[in-house]
Design a protein around this motif. Structure first.
Motif, PDB file in Angstrom:
ATOM      1  N   HIS A 244     -26.304 -22.146  13.955  1.00 21.97           N
ATOM      2  CA  HIS A 244     -25.918 -21.599  14.431  1.00 21.97           C
ATOM      3  C   HIS A 244     -25.680 -20.762  14.334  1.00 21.97           C
ATOM      4  N   TYR A 245     -25.217 -19.457  15.866  1.00 24.08           N
ATOM      5  CA  TYR A 245     -24.828 -18.231  15.803  1.00 24.08           C
ATOM      6  C   TYR A 245     -23.790 -18.226  16.886  1.00 24.08           C
ATOM      7  N   PRO A 246     -22.667 -17.412  16.526  1.00 23.01           N
ATOM      8  CA  PRO A 246     -21.272 -16.846  17.052  1.00 23.01           C
ATOM      9  C   PRO A 246     -22.086 -15.832  17.537  1.00 23.01           C
ATOM     10  N   GLU A 247     -21.861 -15.752  18.834  1.00 23.63           N
ATOM     11  CA  GLU A 247     -21.458 -14.476  19.560  1.00 23.63           C
ATOM     12  C   GLU A 247     -20.905 -13.028  19.192  1.00 23.63           C
ATOM     13  N   SER A 248     -20.193 -13.247  18.302  1.00 28.58           N
ATOM     14  CA  SER A 248     -19.792 -11.924  16.905  1.00 28.58           C
ATOM     15  C   SER A 248     -20.919 -12.119  15.895  1.00 28.58           C
ATOM     16  N   HIS A 249     -22.243 -12.231  15.841  1.00 32.04           N
ATOM     17  CA  HIS A 249     -23.562 -12.168  15.045  1.00 32.04           C
ATOM     18  C   HIS A 249     -24.551 -11.773  14.724  1.00 32.04           C
ATOM     19  N   SER A 250     -25.119 -10.925  14.330  1.00 28.83           N
ATOM     20  CA  SER A 250     -26.190  -9.564  14.959  1.00 28.83           C
ATOM     21  C   SER A 250     -27.463 -10.610  15.760  1.00 28.83           C
ATOM     22  N   TYR A 251     -28.032 -11.975  14.831  1.00 25.11           N
ATOM     23  CA  TYR A 251     -28.533 -12.772  15.356  1.00 25.11           C
ATOM     24  C   TYR A 251     -28.059 -13.051  16.764  1.00 25.11           C
ATOM     25  N   PHE A 252     -27.382 -13.316  17.223  1.00 27.68           N
ATOM     26  CA  PHE A 252     -27.165 -14.053  19.225  1.00 27.68           C
ATOM     27  C   PHE A 252     -26.931 -12.505  19.681  1.00 27.68           C
ATOM     28  N   ASP A 253     -27.306 -11.351  18.637  1.00 22.67           N
ATOM     29  CA  ASP A 253     -27.497 -10.562  20.152  1.00 22.67           C
ATOM     30  C   ASP A 253     -29.492 -10.385  19.853  1.00 22.67           C
ATOM     31  N   THR A 254     -29.936 -10.995  19.040  1.00 18.95           N
ATOM     32  CA  THR A 254     -31.429 -10.102  18.676  1.00 18.95           C
ATOM     33  C   THR A 254     -31.900 -11.184  19.964  1.00 18.95           C
ATOM     34  N   VAL A 255     -31.185 -12.397  19.609  1.00 19.61           N
ATOM     35  CA  VAL A 255     -31.937 -13.363  20.764  1.00 19.61           C
ATOM     36  C   VAL A 255     -31.306 -13.678  22.032  1.00 19.61           C
ATOM     37  N   LYS A 256     -30.274 -12.772  21.755  1.00 19.16           N
ATOM     38  CA  LYS A 256     -30.194 -12.206  23.285  1.00 19.16           C
ATOM     39  C   LYS A 256     -30.789 -11.663  24.589  1.00 19.16           C
TER      40      LYS A 256
ATOM     41  N   LEU B  39     -34.420 -13.185  24.475  1.00 15.18           N
ATOM     42  CA  LEU B  39     -33.604 -14.165  26.509  1.00 15.18           C
ATOM     43  C   LEU B  39     -33.749 -13.146  28.097  1.00 15.18           C
ATOM     44  N   ASN B  40     -32.498 -12.409  27.248  1.00 12.55           N
ATOM     45  CA  ASN B  40     -32.725 -10.909  28.545  1.00 12.55           C
ATOM     46  C   ASN B  40     -34.350 -10.658  28.602  1.00 12.55           C
ATOM     47  N   GLN B  41     -35.199  -9.669  28.375  1.00  8.75           N
ATOM     48  CA  GLN B  41     -36.149  -9.739  28.421  1.00  8.75           C
ATOM     49  C   GLN B  41     -37.481 -10.438  28.851  1.00  8.75           C
ATOM     50  N   LYS B  42     -37.412 -11.962  27.854  1.00  4.35           N
ATOM     51  CA  LYS B  42     -38.426 -12.707  29.028  1.00  4.35           C
ATOM     52  C   LYS B  42     -37.863 -13.495  29.948  1.00  4.35           C
ATOM     53  N   PHE B  43     -36.606 -13.724  30.741  1.00  2.00           N
ATOM     54  CA  PHE B  43     -36.325 -14.976  31.160  1.00  2.00           C
ATOM     55  C   PHE B  43     -34.950 -14.119  32.878  1.00  2.00           C
ATOM     56  N   ASN B  44     -34.428 -13.583  31.949  1.00  2.00           N
ATOM     57  CA  ASN B  44     -33.384 -13.047  32.303  1.00  2.00           C
ATOM     58  C   ASN B  44     -32.508 -13.605  32.774  1.00  2.00           C
ATOM     59  N   LEU B  45     -32.195 -14.107  31.542  1.00  2.00           N
ATOM     60  CA  LEU B  45     -30.985 -14.939  31.154  1.00  2.00           C
ATOM     61  C   LEU B  45     -30.386 -13.987  30.562  1.00  2.00           C
ATOM     62  N   SER B  46     -28.188 -14.555  30.658  1.00  3.20           N
ATOM     63  CA  SER B  46     -27.799 -13.967  29.496  1.00  3.20           C
ATOM     64  C   SER B  46     -26.561 -14.842  28.416  1.00  3.20           C
ATOM     65  N   PRO B  47     -26.907 -14.987  27.218  1.00  3.68           N
ATOM     66  CA  PRO B  47     -26.275 -16.455  26.486  1.00  3.68           C
ATOM     67  C   PRO B  47     -25.190 -15.350  26.562  1.00  3.68           C
ATOM     68  N   THR B  48     -24.048 -16.213  26.653  1.00  5.22           N
ATOM     69  CA  THR B  48     -22.626 -16.320  25.921  1.00  5.22           C
ATOM     70  C   THR B  48     -21.666 -17.383  24.678  1.00  5.22           C
ATOM     71  N   SER B  49     -21.403 -16.702  24.430  1.00  6.85           N
ATOM     72  CA  SER B  49     -20.427 -18.140  22.979  1.00  6.85           C
ATOM     73  C   SER B  49     -20.890 -17.904  22.233  1.00  6.85           C
ATOM     74  N   ALA B  50     -21.958 -18.248  22.095  1.00 12.58           N
ATOM     75  CA  ALA B  50     -22.986 -19.086  20.816  1.00 12.58           C
ATOM     76  C   ALA B  50     -23.624 -19.985  21.133  1.00 12.58           C
ATOM     77  N   LEU B  51     -25.317 -19.984  20.498  1.00 10.00           N
ATOM     78  CA  LEU B  51     -26.640 -20.115  20.573  1.00 10.00           C
ATOM     79  C   LEU B  51     -27.278 -20.906  18.908  1.00 10.00           C
ATOM     80  N   GLU B  52     -27.880 -21.529  19.219  1.00 11.00           N
ATOM     81  CA  GLU B  52     -28.565 -22.115  17.951  1.00 11.00           C
ATOM     82  C   GLU B  52     -29.958 -22.285  18.285  1.00 11.00           C
ATOM     83  N   TYR B  53     -30.321 -21.817  16.826  1.00  8.26           N
ATOM     84  CA  TYR B  53     -32.186 -21.215  16.968  1.00  8.26           C
ATOM     85  C   TYR B  53     -32.582 -22.008  15.524  1.00  8.26           C
ATOM     86  N   LEU B  54     -34.024 -22.658  16.647  1.00  6.75           N
ATOM     87  CA  LEU B  54     -35.053 -23.294  15.281  1.00  6.75           C
ATOM     88  C   LEU B  54     -35.880 -22.843  14.988  1.00  6.75           C
TER      89      LEU B  54
END
Length: 231
Positions: free
Chosen positions: A131-143, A146-161
Motif C-alpha cells: 500500500h502506497y499513499p500519495e505522499s510515498h515516492s513509489y506512488f509517484d513512480t507508479v502514477k 499509468l499516466n504514460q501508458k494509459f493516460n490515467l492520473s491516480p489519486t489518494s493511494a494505490l496498491e501494487y503487487l
C-alpha cells in the motif's frame, strides 16, 4: 476463506467466513468488539487471526486476536504483537516491547512456542499488495507509469503487487466521484485485466485485492466476491 468488508462512511468493518469449496457462507457480516481499527491477517486451520490497532495515532502499535471460526468465539488475544507470517500451526510476529523481538506462538492457543519449524506453504499463503499513499515516492513512480501508458492520473493511494511475472495495480481515479480500479499487466506492460472495484467512494481501502491458492480475489461493488485463476 474469510472476507473483510470495510464501510468507510460508517467506519465499521464486517467479516464473513466462506467455504469456497462448497460455495456457501459459514457465517456472514460479523462485527468484532472493535468496530473499525481491526483487520484480517490470515487463517490457519479453524482459527482466524486479526490485527488490532491499539493506538490510532501510531499504526505500529498492534495486538493480535485469534477467533475460532466454527465455534465463533475468541480463542486468544496478545497485546504488543505484530503478525509477520502464519503457518498451519504457528504464528510468527514481533514484540515492540522487547526491542522488536521475534516470537513464535501456537496458533491454536497463543502460547509461546520453542519450535523452529515454521513452514508457510506457497500455495496456501495469502499474498497481499503493498500500500502506497500519495505522499510515498513509489506512488509517484507508479502514477507516472499509468499516466504514460494509459493516460490515467491516480489519486489518494494505490496498491501494487508483482506476482508470478504479473503486475497488479489497484488505484483510485476521479470520475464524477472517486472510483477504484484494478489492473493486471504482463511484464511488458500489456493490459490483461481491468476491473472497476467500486464507485462513488467516500474514502480509500486497504487490501483491495489479494492472491490465494493461485487465484486473484477481490470484492466488486461491496457485494460481489470475484476470483480469477492465474494461469
Amino acid at each position: 476463506m474469510l472476507v473483510e468488508v470495510r464501510d468507510h462512511q460508517q467506519r465499521r468493518v464486517r467479516f464473513s467466513a466462506l467455504d469456497y469449496q462448497h460455495y456457501k457462507f459459514l457465517w456472514a457480516d460479523k462485527e468484532m468488539e472493535e468496530p473499525w481499527w481491526i483487520s484480517l491477517s490470515g487463517v490457519t486451520g479453524d482459527v482466524a487471526l486479526f490485527t488490532l490497532y491499539t493506538d490510532t495515532n501510531n499504526p505500529d502499535k498492534k495486538a493480535a486476536l485469534a477467533y475460532h471460526i466454527a465455534a465463533q468465539k475468541l480463542a486468544w488475544w496478545k497485546n504488543d504483537f505484530s503478525i509477520d507470517a502464519i503457518s498451519r500451526n504457528y504464528v510468527r510476529g514481533t514484540a515492540e516491547k522487547f526491542g522488536k523481538k521475534q516470537l513464535v506462538l501456537d496458533a491454536g492457543t497463543g502460547d509461546p512456542s520453542e519450535s523452529s519449524l515454521f513452514d508457510v506453504r506457497k500455495d496456501e499463503k495469502v499474498v497481499r499488495p503493498h500500500h502506497y499513499p500519495e505522499s510515498h515516492s513509489y506512488f509517484d513512480t507508479v502514477k507516472t507509469f499509468l499516466n504514460q501508458k494509459f493516460n490515467l492520473s491516480p489519486t489518494s493511494a494505490l496498491e501494487y503487487l508483482e506476482h508470478d511475472s504479473l503486475i497488479f495495480i489497484s488505484c483510485y481515479l476521479h470520475e464524477k466521484e472517486l472510483a477504484n480500479y484494478l489492473f493486471a499487466l504482463s511484464p511488458d506492460g500489456t493490459l490483461l485485466l481491468k476491473e472497476k472495484l467500486g464507485e462513488h467512494l467516500k474514502g480509500i481501502g486497504l487490501d483491495t485485492f489479494f492472491i490465494l491458492s493461485g487465484c486473484l480475489i477481490f470484492v466488486r461493488n461491496k457485494g460481489e466476491l470475484v476470483s480469477y485463476e492465474i494461469i
